[in-house]
Design a protein around this motif. Structure first.
Motif, PDB file in Angstrom:
ATOM      1  N   GLY A 197      26.355  49.390 102.362  1.00  0.00           N
ATOM      2  CA  GLY A 197      25.795  50.681 102.236  1.00  0.00           C
ATOM      3  C   GLY A 197      26.429  51.729 103.386  1.00  0.00           C
ATOM      4  O   GLY A 197      26.153  52.936 103.574  1.00  0.00           O
ATOM      5  N   LEU A 215      20.355  45.299  93.531  1.00  0.00           N
ATOM      6  CA  LEU A 215      21.163  46.467  93.989  1.00  0.00           C
ATOM      7  C   LEU A 215      22.917  46.315  93.828  1.00  0.00           C
ATOM      8  O   LEU A 215      23.158  45.254  94.505  1.00  0.00           O
ATOM      9  CB  LEU A 215      20.916  47.095  95.463  1.00  0.00           C
ATOM     10  CG  LEU A 215      19.501  47.275  95.708  1.00  0.00           C
ATOM     11  CD1 LEU A 215      19.122  48.015  96.897  1.00  0.00           C
ATOM     12  CD2 LEU A 215      18.887  48.276  94.555  1.00  0.00           C
ATOM     13  N   LYS A 227      31.245  53.385  95.608  1.00  0.00           N
ATOM     14  CA  LYS A 227      31.074  52.478  96.751  1.00  0.00           C
ATOM     15  C   LYS A 227      30.791  50.987  96.376  1.00  0.00           C
ATOM     16  O   LYS A 227      31.180  49.936  97.070  1.00  0.00           O
ATOM     17  CB  LYS A 227      29.825  52.716  97.733  1.00  0.00           C
ATOM     18  CG  LYS A 227      28.434  52.346  97.323  1.00  0.00           C
ATOM     19  CD  LYS A 227      27.420  52.601  98.584  1.00  0.00           C
ATOM     20  CE  LYS A 227      26.036  52.962  97.928  1.00  0.00           C
ATOM     21  NZ  LYS A 227      24.887  52.837  98.935  1.00  0.00           N
ATOM     22  N   ARG A 240      26.965  57.894 102.955  1.00  0.00           N
ATOM     23  CA  ARG A 240      27.210  57.181 104.351  1.00  0.00           C
ATOM     24  C   ARG A 240      28.759  56.518 104.446  1.00  0.00           C
ATOM     25  O   ARG A 240      28.876  56.207 105.460  1.00  0.00           O
ATOM     26  CB  ARG A 240      26.218  56.115 104.758  1.00  0.00           C
ATOM     27  CG  ARG A 240      24.828  56.927 104.939  1.00  0.00           C
ATOM     28  CD  ARG A 240      23.785  56.058 104.862  1.00  0.00           C
ATOM     29  NE  ARG A 240      23.423  55.177 103.789  1.00  0.00           N
ATOM     30  CZ  ARG A 240      22.912  54.021 103.522  1.00  0.00           C
ATOM     31  NH1 ARG A 240      22.733  53.371 104.459  1.00  0.00           N
ATOM     32  NH2 ARG A 240      22.695  53.695 102.463  1.00  0.00           N
ATOM     33  N   LEU A 276      25.195  58.066  95.571  1.00  0.00           N
ATOM     34  CA  LEU A 276      26.376  59.039  96.248  1.00  0.00           C
ATOM     35  C   LEU A 276      27.322  58.440  97.280  1.00  0.00           C
ATOM     36  O   LEU A 276      28.368  58.518  97.386  1.00  0.00           O
ATOM     37  CB  LEU A 276      25.845  60.579  96.632  1.00  0.00           C
ATOM     38  CG  LEU A 276      25.321  61.034  95.420  1.00  0.00           C
ATOM     39  CD1 LEU A 276      24.815  62.468  96.084  1.00  0.00           C
ATOM     40  CD2 LEU A 276      26.038  61.451  94.240  1.00  0.00           C
ATOM     41  N   GLY A 321      16.976  58.956  93.547  1.00  0.00           N
ATOM     42  CA  GLY A 321      16.607  57.955  94.290  1.00  0.00           C
ATOM     43  C   GLY A 321      16.544  56.807  93.465  1.00  0.00           C
ATOM     44  O   GLY A 321      16.687  56.662  92.218  1.00  0.00           O
ATOM     45  N   GLN A 381      20.952  62.104  91.046  1.00  0.00           N
ATOM     46  CA  GLN A 381      20.631  61.031  92.052  1.00  0.00           C
ATOM     47  C   GLN A 381      19.270  61.197  92.668  1.00  0.00           C
ATOM     48  O   GLN A 381      19.067  62.052  93.743  1.00  0.00           O
ATOM     49  CB  GLN A 381      21.764  61.052  93.030  1.00  0.00           C
ATOM     50  CG  GLN A 381      22.754  60.219  92.477  1.00  0.00           C
ATOM     51  CD  GLN A 381      23.414  60.593  90.948  1.00  0.00           C
ATOM     52  OE1 GLN A 381      23.620  61.822  90.930  1.00  0.00           O
ATOM     53  NE2 GLN A 381      23.697  59.707  90.017  1.00  0.00           N
TER      54      GLN A 381
HETATM   55  P1  UTP Z   1      21.451  53.744  98.837  1.00  0.00           P
HETATM   56  O1  UTP Z   1      20.023  53.648  99.085  1.00  0.00           O
HETATM   57  O2  UTP Z   1      22.136  52.903  99.743  1.00  0.00           O
HETATM   58  O3  UTP Z   1      21.638  55.296  98.598  1.00  0.00           O
HETATM   59  O4  UTP Z   1      21.386  53.030  97.415  1.00  0.00           O
HETATM   60  P2  UTP Z   1      23.209  55.999  98.346  1.00  0.00           P
HETATM   61  O5  UTP Z   1      22.901  57.348  97.335  1.00  0.00           O
HETATM   62  O6  UTP Z   1      23.831  54.926  97.468  1.00  0.00           O
HETATM   63  O7  UTP Z   1      23.992  55.981  99.445  1.00  0.00           O
HETATM   64  P3  UTP Z   1      23.946  57.061 100.614  1.00  0.00           P
HETATM   65  O8  UTP Z   1      22.522  56.989 101.425  1.00  0.00           O
HETATM   66  O9  UTP Z   1      24.160  58.368 100.097  1.00  0.00           O
HETATM   67  O10 UTP Z   1      24.946  56.659 101.645  1.00  0.00           O
HETATM   68  C1  UTP Z   1      21.003  51.533  97.231  1.00  0.00           C
HETATM   69  C2  UTP Z   1      21.538  51.197  96.001  1.00  0.00           C
HETATM   70  O11 UTP Z   1      20.780  52.119  94.736  1.00  0.00           O
HETATM   71  C3  UTP Z   1      21.502  52.835  94.067  1.00  0.00           C
HETATM   72  C4  UTP Z   1      22.999  53.084  94.715  1.00  0.00           C
HETATM   73  O12 UTP Z   1      24.152  53.073  93.935  1.00  0.00           O
HETATM   74  C5  UTP Z   1      22.917  51.604  95.548  1.00  0.00           C
HETATM   75  O13 UTP Z   1      23.558  50.644  94.546  1.00  0.00           O
HETATM   76  N1  UTP Z   1      21.067  54.343  93.766  1.00  0.00           N
HETATM   77  C6  UTP Z   1      20.667  55.041  94.698  1.00  0.00           C
HETATM   78  C7  UTP Z   1      21.134  54.795  92.591  1.00  0.00           C
HETATM   79  O14 UTP Z   1      21.417  53.861  91.591  1.00  0.00           O
HETATM   80  N2  UTP Z   1      20.568  55.910  92.241  1.00  0.00           N
HETATM   81  C8  UTP Z   1      20.113  56.839  93.368  1.00  0.00           C
HETATM   82  O15 UTP Z   1      19.566  58.008  93.166  1.00  0.00           O
HETATM   83  C9  UTP Z   1      20.107  56.111  94.729  1.00  0.00           C
END
Ligand code: UTP
Length: 293
Positions: free
Chosen positions: A261, A128, A25, A15, A12, A107, A105
């Motif tokens: 991130g 990633l 992002k 941050r 999502l 994780g 989402q």
């Molecule tokens: P992050 O750990 O930075 O999580 O993801 P996030 O949800 O993107 O960001 P915040 O914490 O809400 O700001 C690391 C990588 O794992 C992917 C993200 O797209 C990023 O490339 N990811 C993370 C997923 O594909 N699915 C998820 O459920 C969580």
């Protein structure tokens, strides 16, 4: 060489709100290119031929970015803008793209699990989509990891980088064990986002992994961990507890990890990459600031 990669881009990005309210992002620009373009170009240079993106809602611009835009090409050609046409050269890369959605989402571990029917029983890279390795994204760490994966008959190879002990709580952190050929080492333990007191060291997982298919049953067994999410680090720990060989390799010189991130590290990456494109910028800004004081 490992020709298949899974690139999770479904997060999502909370941050980075409000920038990520309606755009991924992974599509934020770092100097001239979106983050995920650096990732894809790095994978291509490391021998990857097929990429499965794990996407989510509001992520369709990623699919569009890697597709041919014939209308735009024609407009540029007819307008005599050959130099701009060259900027779309990446569209021609020899890479096959696949997309699937992580519907909730839950994780990073859950996102990787979405690739199961794509990778089947072959080894695969996980990169990633929000992290660039090296200025301009020109790292060959994935190639080195593939060599180590085969030579060590490992179940998982992880790229790591040293970080200050006080910032380990932002990363998965590994415990370094016995040394292996080629600068690699056995990983004895790993923990997701530990406190500095509980960290097994200061080697942080750096956004690139290679897995054998045994990661899938481990992911299926992984309960929600930090933040209520299925953590990839926890699944790797299950492999470790089952006696599997997990190997680490440090990023080399010039292979720093740029994590997009959070705003501070995004700004840092943007400024560094922009200064490569326009080296005179820093002195121009300094001069202007001096004039204003
Ligand atoms: P992050 O750990 O930075 O999580 O993801 P996030 O949800 O993107 O960001 P915040 O914490 O809400 O700001 C690391 C990588 O794992 C992917 C993200 O797209 C990023 O490339 N990811 C993370 C997923 O594909 N699915 C998820 O459920 C969580």
């Amino acid at each position: 060489m490992i020709p298949i990669a899974v690139v999770p881009v479904a997060g999502l990005g909370t941050r980075l709100l409000p920038a990520t309210k309606s755009q991924p992002k992974e599509m934020l620009p770092v100097a001239k290119k979106p983050v995920v373009q650096y990732v894809v170009e790095e994978l291509e240079a490391n021998g990857v031929k097929q990429i499965l993106f794990i996407t989510g809602r509001n992520k369709s611009s990623i699919e569009n970015h890697f597709d041919f835009d014939h209308e735009l090409m024609r407009a540029l050609r007819e307008g005599g803008k050959e130099d701009l046409l060259a900027e779309l050269e990446y569209e021609r890369m020899r890479m096959q793209f696949f997309f699937t959605r992580q519907r909730r989402q839950k994780g990073l571990g859950d996102a990787v699990l979405c690739g199961q029917y794509f990778t089947q029983d072959t080894p695969f890279v996980v990169a990633l989509g929000d992290s660039i390795i090296g200025l301009r994204g020109e790292s060959r760490v994935v190639q080195r990891m593939a060599g180590i994966f085969a030579a060590e008959k490992a179940s998982c190879v992880i790229a790591v980088e040293e970080v200050p002990l006080q910032s380990v709580a932002s990363y998965g952190v590994v415990k370094r064990g016995a040394g292996l050929a080629g600068g690699a080492f056995v990983i004895d333990d790993l923990v997701e986002k530990p406190t500095p007191e509980n960290a097994p060291g200061n080697l942080a997982i750096a956004a690139r992994y290679i897995f054998g298919p045994e990661i899938y049953p481990a992911l299926e067994k992984t309960p929600p961990g930090k933040g209520g999410e299925i953590q990839l680090t926890d699944a790797i720990r299950i492999l470790l507890e089952g006696g599997k060989k997990i190997v680490g390799i440090c990023l080399g010189q010039g292979e720093r990890r740029y994590d997009i991130g959070n705003f501070e590290s995004y700004f840092e990456a943007f400024i560094e990459f922009a200064l490569v494109e326009c080296p005179h910028l820093a002195s121009r800004i300094r001069m202007r600031n001096n004039e204003n004081h």
